[in-house]
Design a protein around this motif. Structure first.
Motif, short mmCIF file in Angstrom:
data_model
loop_
_atom_site.label_atom_id
_atom_site.label_comp_id
_atom_site.label_asym_id
_atom_site.label_seq_id
_atom_site.Cartn_x
_atom_site.Cartn_y
_atom_site.Cartn_z
N THR A 39 0.72 -1.06 0.06
CA THR A 39 0.00 -0.18 0.41
C THR A 39 0.79 0.68 -0.31
O THR A 39 1.91 0.88 0.22
CB THR A 39 -1.14 -0.21 1.12
N SER A 41 2.11 4.30 2.25
CA SER A 41 1.69 4.76 3.88
C SER A 41 0.93 6.01 3.72
O SER A 41 1.41 6.70 3.25
CB SER A 41 3.06 4.45 4.24
N ASN A 42 0.41 6.03 5.11
CA ASN A 42 -0.09 7.25 5.56
C ASN A 42 1.07 8.32 5.78
O ASN A 42 0.96 9.06 6.10
CB ASN A 42 -0.96 7.29 6.40
N LYS A 43 2.44 7.27 5.81
CA LYS A 43 3.35 8.73 6.36
C LYS A 43 3.66 9.49 4.88
O LYS A 43 4.89 9.96 4.89
CB LYS A 43 4.26 7.29 7.03
N ASP A 45 2.31 12.08 4.65
CA ASP A 45 2.30 13.35 4.15
C ASP A 45 2.84 13.82 4.92
O ASP A 45 3.91 15.27 5.49
CB ASP A 45 1.07 13.44 5.23
N THR A 63 -5.83 1.85 -0.28
CA THR A 63 -6.75 3.38 -0.35
C THR A 63 -5.49 4.66 -0.64
O THR A 63 -4.33 4.05 -0.65
CB THR A 63 -8.15 3.45 0.14
N PRO A 65 -4.23 8.28 0.84
CA PRO A 65 -4.15 8.26 1.62
C PRO A 65 -4.63 9.57 1.53
O PRO A 65 -4.50 10.23 0.37
CB PRO A 65 -2.90 8.31 2.27
N GLY A 67 -3.26 11.96 3.53
CA GLY A 67 -2.68 12.60 4.28
C GLY A 67 -1.81 13.99 2.68
O GLY A 67 -0.45 14.54 3.05
#
Length: 137
Positions: A39, A41-43, A45, A63, A65, A67
């Motif tokens: 995926t 990463s939400n990181k 951002d 998905t 993110p 972010g």
């Protein structure tokens, strides 16, 4: 410090390396045309000075993110030709510097967020998804 990483078309596989998200000075990232899985990463951002990111033509799932909206200078966001799912985050409409938003040929569903209408200078590519008309304001 590292400002640019371009490893497109290198037959890379596996996940996007988690160490990437700590490269705070990164302005350009191109991992397109590989065999990356996993995926995004939400990181993402944490890359606050990023201007372009191209993750197209991989096998990424999950998905997009929300972010990405926290990256104020982002001009190019390409994630086409993957296996991304879910809805298109309305927060992407906050990327006022965006020139290209390429989400084509994934498995997005739902309505196209009306917030994307704020991206008056952006080319927005959505073909090859299961999205419907623009959501009401």
């Amino acid at each position: 410090s590292i400002n640019e990483i371009n490893v497109n078309n290198n037959h890379l596989d596996g996940d996007i390396p988690s160490e990437l998200w700590s490269l705070a000075q990164l302005t350009h990232l191109d991992f397109s045309a590989n065999n990356l899985t996993g995926t995004i990463s939400n990181k993402v951002d944490s890359l606050t000075v990023l201007k372009t990111i191209n993750l197209s033509s991989n096998k990424l799932a999950g998905t997009v993110p929300a972010g990405f909206a926290n990256i104020p200078y982002l001009q190019v966001l390409k994630v086409s030709n993957n296996k991304l799912t879910g809805i298109i985050p309305q927060q992407l409409g906050e990327l006022y510097q965006l020139e290209v938003l390429d989400l084509a040929n994934n498995f997005f569903i739902g309505s196209i967020p009306s917030d994307l209408g704020a991206l008056v200078n952006a080319a927005i590519l959505l073909q090859g998804n299961n999205v419907e008309k623009v959501a009401p304001l």
